[in-house]
Design a protein around this motif. Structure first.
Motif, short mmCIF file in Angstrom:
data_model
loop_
_atom_site.label_atom_id
_atom_site.label_comp_id
_atom_site.label_asym_id
_atom_site.label_seq_id
_atom_site.Cartn_x
_atom_site.Cartn_y
_atom_site.Cartn_z
N VAL A 222 0.68 -1.15 0.00
CA VAL A 222 0.04 -0.26 -0.08
C VAL A 222 1.04 1.19 0.03
O VAL A 222 1.37 1.43 1.48
CB VAL A 222 -0.70 -0.34 0.99
N MET A 223 0.76 1.77 -1.29
CA MET A 223 1.39 3.46 -1.28
C MET A 223 1.01 4.67 -0.43
O MET A 223 -0.26 4.52 -0.99
CB MET A 223 2.29 3.61 -2.59
N ARG A 224 1.12 5.79 0.00
CA ARG A 224 0.78 6.96 -0.03
C ARG A 224 1.72 7.94 -0.76
O ARG A 224 2.82 7.86 0.14
CB ARG A 224 0.07 6.82 1.34
N ALA A 225 1.39 9.00 -1.03
CA ALA A 225 2.18 9.73 -1.18
C ALA A 225 3.78 9.49 -1.28
O ALA A 225 4.79 9.79 -1.06
CB ALA A 225 2.73 11.21 0.35
N GLY A 226 4.49 8.12 -2.37
CA GLY A 226 5.54 7.95 -2.54
C GLY A 226 6.43 7.14 -1.56
O GLY A 226 7.10 6.64 -1.39
N ARG A 227 5.45 7.05 -0.42
CA ARG A 227 5.87 6.46 0.57
C ARG A 227 4.91 4.63 0.92
O ARG A 227 4.23 4.67 0.37
CB ARG A 227 6.31 7.57 1.61
N VAL A 228 6.17 3.92 0.93
CA VAL A 228 5.34 2.28 1.63
C VAL A 228 4.36 2.87 2.68
O VAL A 228 4.65 2.72 4.15
CB VAL A 228 6.24 1.07 1.49
N GLU A 229 3.12 2.58 2.79
CA GLU A 229 2.76 2.95 4.35
C GLU A 229 2.08 1.03 4.67
O GLU A 229 2.36 1.60 6.15
CB GLU A 229 1.11 2.85 3.95
N GLU A 230 2.33 -0.01 4.11
CA GLU A 230 1.71 -0.87 4.94
C GLU A 230 2.12 -2.24 3.64
O GLU A 230 2.14 -1.96 2.09
CB GLU A 230 0.34 -1.07 5.13
N THR A 231 2.44 -3.64 4.18
CA THR A 231 2.74 -4.24 3.14
C THR A 231 2.51 -6.03 4.27
O THR A 231 2.73 -5.26 4.95
CB THR A 231 4.05 -4.11 2.65
N GLY A 232 3.03 -6.55 3.18
CA GLY A 232 1.88 -8.40 3.79
C GLY A 232 1.28 -9.24 2.92
O GLY A 232 1.11 -8.66 1.81
N ALA A 233 0.80 -10.51 3.00
CA ALA A 233 0.21 -10.76 2.38
C ALA A 233 -1.43 -10.11 2.46
O ALA A 233 -2.16 -9.55 3.64
CB ALA A 233 0.16 -12.31 2.86
#
Length: 530
Positions: A222-233
Motif C-alpha cells: 500500500v502506497m501513500r504520497a510516494g512512501r510504503v504505508e503497509e505491506t504484507g500478505a
C-alpha cells in the motif's frame, strides 16, 4: 532463493522534487504482488522508474535487480533487450501506447520480429494466436483494424497480448483492467495467472481496484504520497490492516443514491438511433462485405436532473452510443436536445450548441492536449462559447471549477503529463462542467480513479446535478458506481438493448441472463488462492 525482482531504497525525484521515497519490495517467481494506493501515490512512477522509462528530468536512486542483474548498470542496447523481452509492460492508457498510424497486427508483429526474429508469416500467425488468447472476438478482423476502431477494453487486451508476446520473466501490469467490464476483468486476470504459472513469471499488478487485489494477488504493498504505508500478505492486510490509511481505503466504496427526479419534459430524446461501420473490400473485384452494426436501433429519453446508466461488456456499443449522441460519428435516427434536432445540425450551427452538451472521454490523457497548461485546457471552451467574458471572470471560473473537482488552483500552470491518470480525469471533468452544460455524457469517468476519489467525484456529480438540473448519460463497467449514480439503466450487448429499467429494480431482480452474469461477476468474493 534469489527473488525475481529486488528493489531496495528506491527514490525518484523530478527536478529535485521527491515523488517516491525509500521504497523497497521483492517479487518471487510465480508470485503476484499488488501495488495499491490513491491516485498520485506514486504507483505508476515506481513501475516506470524500475525500467528507466521516466523523462530526463527524473532522478532515480536505489538498487534494482532482475534475476540478479543490476538494472542500474544496463546500457541502452541492453535495456532495449530487457524491455519487451525479459520484462513485459501493460501501460495504463492503451490509446497513447498504441501507434495510431499502424494497424494492430503490424504492431504485434513488430515486437515478435524484433525479439524473436520470426518471419513475417510466422509472426502474423503468432499475433493472431495472441489476440485469441486474450479473448478478443473477431481476432482475424482486428489484426487489420486501426487502434481508433477498437473500444477501450479491446485496446487494453491488445496491449496485454503485446506484453506477453515474448514470454517475459516479469510482467508489470499498470491498471490492466481499467477499461474492462467486470466479466472480462476476471477472464483477463485468470489468463494472466495462467501465463504466470505456465511460464514461471512474476506479476507486478498495479491497481486501485481492491476487489481484484483480494481475488488475485498473493501480497500487497500500500502506497501513500510516494512512501510504503503497509505491506504484507493479502489476507493479513485486508482482514487486519495496521494503518488508518489502509482501513480508509478498504472502507471507501461508492454508496448513496441520487436525488429523485421531478416529472418534466425530456431533456434528451433519441429515436431509432443506430450506427454502422463499413468494412474494407478484400479484393478489387470482390463485393464489399456487409457493414458492421455497432449500435442497433434504440430509443432513449433523459429528463433534466436524471442519470441514465449505460452498462455492458467492452465492445457492446456503449461508447458508440455516446459518440452518436454527441454527433461525433455518423448515425441514423433522431437525436433531440430540448427543442433542437441535433441530427439535423452541421458545422457552425452544431458548434454553437456544443456548450449545452459536453463529454468526458474514457481516455483522459488522449483527450487533453499535452502542449497546453491546465488553465488553457479548461478555459479554451469558455473563451470560444462566451467571448464576452473578461479575463478576470475566466480566471475565477477556472479556479472555482478546479476546486469543485478536488484540485488546488496551483495545478493551473502545470501540464497533463505531470499528473496521474486519476488527476487527469478530474481535469477532463473540470473542462466539461466549466461551460455549465445541460447534458453531460460521461464515458467511464471513474475508471482511472481509486475508490476514495471515486466517492468524491460521485458526490461532486450528484451535487452539481441537484444544483443545476444536469442530465447525465453515465457509461461505466463499474456496477457499484452505476448503482450509486443512476436513476435508470440500459444494458447493451453486441450493440443491442437486452434490458432496461429503474436502477434499483434492475439490480435487485435482473431478467436477462446477460444482466445477471454482469451483476454476479461484480459481487465481492474471497480471493482466488494462487
Amino acid at each position: 532463493m534469489t527473488p525475481l525482482l529486488s528493489v531496495e531504497g528506491l527514490s525518484i525525484a523530478f527536478d529535485g522534487v521527491p515523488v517516491v521515497e525509500d521504497l523497497s519490495l521483492g517479487l518471487n517467481v510465480g508470485e503476484t504482488l499488488a501495488l495499491v494506493g490513491e491516485s498520485g501515490s506514486g504507483k505508476s512512477v515506481t513501475a516506470l522508474g524500475l525500467l528507466n522509462l521516466l523523462p530526463p528530468n527524473a532522478r532515480v536512486q536505489g538498487a534494482r535487480a532482475l534475476e540478479g542483474t543490476d538494472l542500474a548498470r544496463l546500457s541502452r542496447n541492453q535495456w532495449n533487450a530487457v524491455r519487451g523481452g525479459r520484462v513485459g509492460f501493460v501501460f495504463q492508457e492503451p490509446m497513447t501506447s498504441l501507434n495510431p498510424l499502424h494497424k494492430i497486427g503490424k504492431q504485434i508483429v513488430e515486437t515478435l520480429r524484433l525479439h524473436q526474429g520470426l518471419s513475417a508469416s510466422a509472426a502474423r500467425a503468432r499475433a493472431l494466436a495472441l489476440l485469441q488468447r486474450v479473448k478478443l472476438p473477431r481476432a482475424g478482423e482486428l489484426l487489420d483494424a486501426w487502434p481508433h476502431q477498437l473500444s477501450g477494453g479491446q485496446r487494453q487486451r491488445v496491449m496485454i497480448a503485446m506484453a506477453i508476446a515474448n514470454n517475459p520473466r516479469l510482467l508489470i501490469a499498470d491498471e490492466p483492467t481499467t477499461a474492462l467490464d467486470v466479466s472480462v476483468q476476471q477472464d483477463i486476470l485468470a489468463l494472466l495467472r495462467e501465463l504466470r504459472d505456465e511460464y514461471g513469471m512474476g506479476l507486478l499488478f498495479i491497481t486501485h481496484d481492491l476487489n481484484l487485489v483480494r481475488r488475485h494477488a498473493d501480497r500487497v504493498c500500500v502506497m501513500r504520497a510516494g512512501r510504503v504505508e503497509e505491506t504484507g500478505a493479502v489476507d493479513d492486510v485486508f482482514y487486519a490492516p495496521q494503518t488508518a490509511y489502509t482501513r480508509a481505503l478498504l472502507a471507501a466504496e461508492p454508496d448513496g443514491r441520487p436525488e429523485p427526479v421531478a416529472n418534466a419534459a425530456p431533456l434528451l430524446t433519441a429515436r431509432q438511433l443506430a450506427v454502422s461501420f463499413s468494412r474494407p473490400r478484400r479484393g478489387l473485384f470482390r463485393p464489399a462485405p456487409p457493414a458492421f452494426e455497432a449500435l442497433k436501433p434504440l430509443d432513449l429519453r433523459l429528463r433534466p436532473g436524471e442519470t441514465l446508466g449505460i452498462v455492458g461488456e467492452s465492445g457492446s456499443g456503449k461508447t458508440t452510443l455516446a459518440s452518436a449522441i454527441m454527433r461525433l460519428v455518423a448515425s441514423r435516427g433522431e437525436v433531440t436536445l430540448g427543442e433542437d434536432r441535433l441530427d439535423r445540425l452541421k458545422g457552425a450551427s452544431l458548434r454553437r450548441r456544443r456548450h449545452r452538451l459536453q463529454m468526458v472521454f474514457q481516455d483522459p490523457y488522449g483527450a487533453l492536449s499535452p502542449r497546453m497548461p491546465v488553465f488553457d485546457i479548461i478555459s479554451e471552451g469558455l473563451r470560444f462559447h462566451f467571448p464576452d467574458l473578461g479575463e478576470q471572470a475566466v480566471r475565477e471560473r477556472v479556479h472555482q471549477t478546479l476546486e469543485d473537482v478536488g484540485l488546488p488552483q496551483s495545478v493551473a500552470a502545470r501540464y497533463p503529463h505531470e499528473f496521474s491518470g486519476g488527476q487527469r480525469q478530474r481535469i477532463a471533468v473540470a473542462r466539461a462542467i466549466v461551460l455549465e452544460p445541460e447534458l453531460l455524457v460521461l464515458d467511464e469517468p471513474t475508471s482511472a480513479l481509486d475508490r476514495q476519489v471515486q466517492k468524491q467525484l460521485i458526490e461532486l456529480l450528484r451535487r452539481l446535478q441537484a444544483e443545476r438540473g444536469l442530465g447525465y448519460l453515465f457509461i461505466s463497467h463499474d456496477l457499484a458506481v452505476v448503482r450509486a449514480m443512476a436513476h435508470r439503466v440500459i444494458v447493451l450487448k453486441d450493440g443491442d438493448v437486452v434490458e432496461q429499467g429503474e436502477c434499483e429494480a434492475l439490480f435487485d431482480a435482473p431478467r436477462h441472463p446477460y444482466t445477471r452474469r454482469l451483476i454476479e461477476a461484480a459481487k465481492p468474493e474471497q480471493r482466488t488462492r494462487v
